[in-house]
Design an enzyme around this catalytic site. Structure first.
Site, mmCIF file in Angstrom:
data_model
loop_
_atom_site.group_PDB
_atom_site.id
_atom_site.type_symbol
_atom_site.label_atom_id
_atom_site.label_comp_id
_atom_site.label_asym_id
_atom_site.label_seq_id
_atom_site.Cartn_x
_atom_site.Cartn_y
_atom_site.Cartn_z
ATOM 1 C CD GLU A 93 -2.852 -0.802 2.568
ATOM 2 O OE1 GLU A 93 -3.887 -1.474 2.629
ATOM 3 O OE2 GLU A 93 -2.492 0.006 3.461
ATOM 4 C CB CYS A 94 0.591 4.330 0.113
ATOM 5 S SG CYS A 94 0.830 6.108 -0.154
#
Length: 473
Positions: free
Chosen positions: A345-346
């Site tokens: 994520e991210c």
């Protein structure tokens, strides 16, 4: 039924001092020997790190959008188990919630996912932190009256912040006395308790732990000397019982069938500080052995790793150090070719890219380059899976949020796949409701900017553990 003592610390607007007061209350109550349960409204990752330092318990988020309205109270009770008092820090202004569609029958109405919405769900009194430096005398009372009379929140008291003098404090107290609302504290300007900020907000506690510990201690001392802690505690205890059972991760996932627990390695350390405590609790309940690794220090994944989760954080701040750890970068690249689950994520997306601001990263996302951007991307996202992945099936809907100041080129995988390395092509992971496709999927690897609170979609944990154990169903 549970009557956990609780208060919600809110403010008319961002920048009023909520974090200082909330963290200070947590530290002050903890110093009194109370077990304090810390909570934060909304998707914020950074404030809970300071809350954890203040209380010695995990900072937990309460967010009707990311999980559901029905889960707010159960998740609160799960986090507050065994606590003497719970302190919930709000987000933005008291009534600032999501824009757009609100679920039918919601208590939040136009304030969905706001601090007021969560306070109403918890049936908790609100302590309103007012920045008195921006209002003179009786104007403070007019401001507070408006917030008390608008909406569903029950304002039980006020803490005045950034007062300039004894006379200023006296004027504000006299004006608020006309409302019959208690002033629970009065803080002067306090630059010595400030915490440093940068492009995504406060610097996470994990990156400046010695200084952060000192800052939290000063916040606690300042609040203890400036607030009526007994009155705040009495307000927190004046609450009804909550008619709900605590959230139990074991009830949300497929129970392990016995045998070996696949080892799932979760990235941590100063560069990867963003994550929800419930995510790891769900992995554990689903049968994983959860272990930590620090990409800044560790030169290999933990021995026996069968799955990897790399959450959010600030790899852009540590790009040179992450790039210098070539052994781990190569180990992760090899792991990505091993048909084992890799979820990012991210910050994890940036770390798996070919490069970040010119610094070589893991190269798992071959051909993907990430750079800092001039503008912040921030907001809730309703996502639909547009391809099967290790965590989602095509057509499934999830709710998450974005929070970054970087971009990738290309911006996402293609609908028919982007030419990739050995083993296939990169496809998009999600379709935003407000824009186009996002993320990258190939084989057992999925990486995107979407942050997810797994309590809202607990099958994510079950699927990661099954894939790590060799079960692809």
């Amino acid at each position: 039924m549970s009557g956990v003592p609780r208060i919600v610390v809110a403010a008319p607007a961002s920048g009023s001092g909520k974090t200082t007061v909330a963290t200070g209350l947590m530290a002050a109550f903890t110093a009194r020997g109370l077990a304090v349960s810390p909570h934060k409204v909304g998707p914020d990752y950074i404030d809970p790190g300071y809350h954890a330092l203040a209380t010695g318990r995990p900072g937990r988020n309460l967010d009707p959008w990311l999980t559901s309205e029905d889960l707010v109270v159960p998740l609160f009770l799960h986090g507050a188990a065994g606590a003497d008092v719970a302190v919930v820090e709000g987000v933005m202004g008291l009534y600032d919630g999501t824009a757009g569609t609100v679920p039918s029958g919601s208590l939040g109405g136009g304030d969905y996912a706001s601090t007021a919405h969560v306070a109403t769900l918890l049936d908790a009194p609100v302590v309103l932190v007012v920045d008195a430096s921006a209002a003179a005398g009786r104007s403070v009372a007019a401001l507070v009256h408006g917030f008390r009379s608008f909406g569903t929140a029950r304002v039980g008291g006020v803490i005045l912040n950034r007062l300039g003098s004894d006379g200023h404090e006296r004027m504000c107290r006299e004006a608020l006395a006309e409302l019959g609302l208690p002033v629970l504290g009065a803080l002067r300007r306090h630059e010595d308790a400030a915490t440093p900020s940068r492009h995504l907000g406060l610097v996470p506690a994990a990156e400046r732990r010695p200084d952060a510990v000192a800052s939290v201690r000063r916040m606690g001392e300042m609040v203890a000397s400036s607030c009526d802690l007994d009155a705040v505690l009495a307000l927190a205890r004046d609450v009804p019982a909550l008619d709900a059972a605590p959230w139990d991760p074991a009830e949300e996932v497929d129970a392990p069938s016995g045998g070996e627990r696949p080892r799932i390695a979760v990235a941590g350390g100063p560069a990867f500080t963003f994550g929800y405590a419930e995510n790891e609790e769900l992995l554990d309940a689903a049968g994983a052995e959860v272990v930590r690794f620090d990409p800044l220090r560790d030169e290999a994944l933990p021995e026996g790793t069968r799955g990897v989760v790399i959450g959010g954080g600030f790899p852009e701040v540590y790009a040179a150090e992450l790039s210098a750890n070539e052994p781990l970068r190569k180990d992760l690249a090899a792991f990505a070719q091993s048909a084992r689950p890799l979820y990012a994520e991210c910050a994890g997306l940036l770390y798996l890219a070919e490069e970040l601001d010119g610094a070589p990263m893991c190269g798992v996302l071959d051909g993907v380059k990430a750079t800092m951007a001039p503008r912040l991307t921030l907001g809730y996202r309703a996502a639909v899976a547009v391809t099967d992945s290790v965590v989602a099936r095509t057509g499934e809907r999830l709710r998450g949020h974005e929070f970054h100041r970087t971009v990738t080129e290309p911006g996402h995988g293609g609908s028919s796949g982007k030419p990739g390395g050995p083993g296939g092509t990169w496809r998009a992971a999600w379709q935003w409701s407000t824009s186009g496709p996002e993320g990258f999927v190939k084989g057992e690897c999925v990486a995107s900017y979407l942050h997810l609170h797994w309590a809202g979609s607990p099958w994510l944990a079950s699927r990661m553990v099954r894939a790590g154990g060799g079960d692809r169903q």
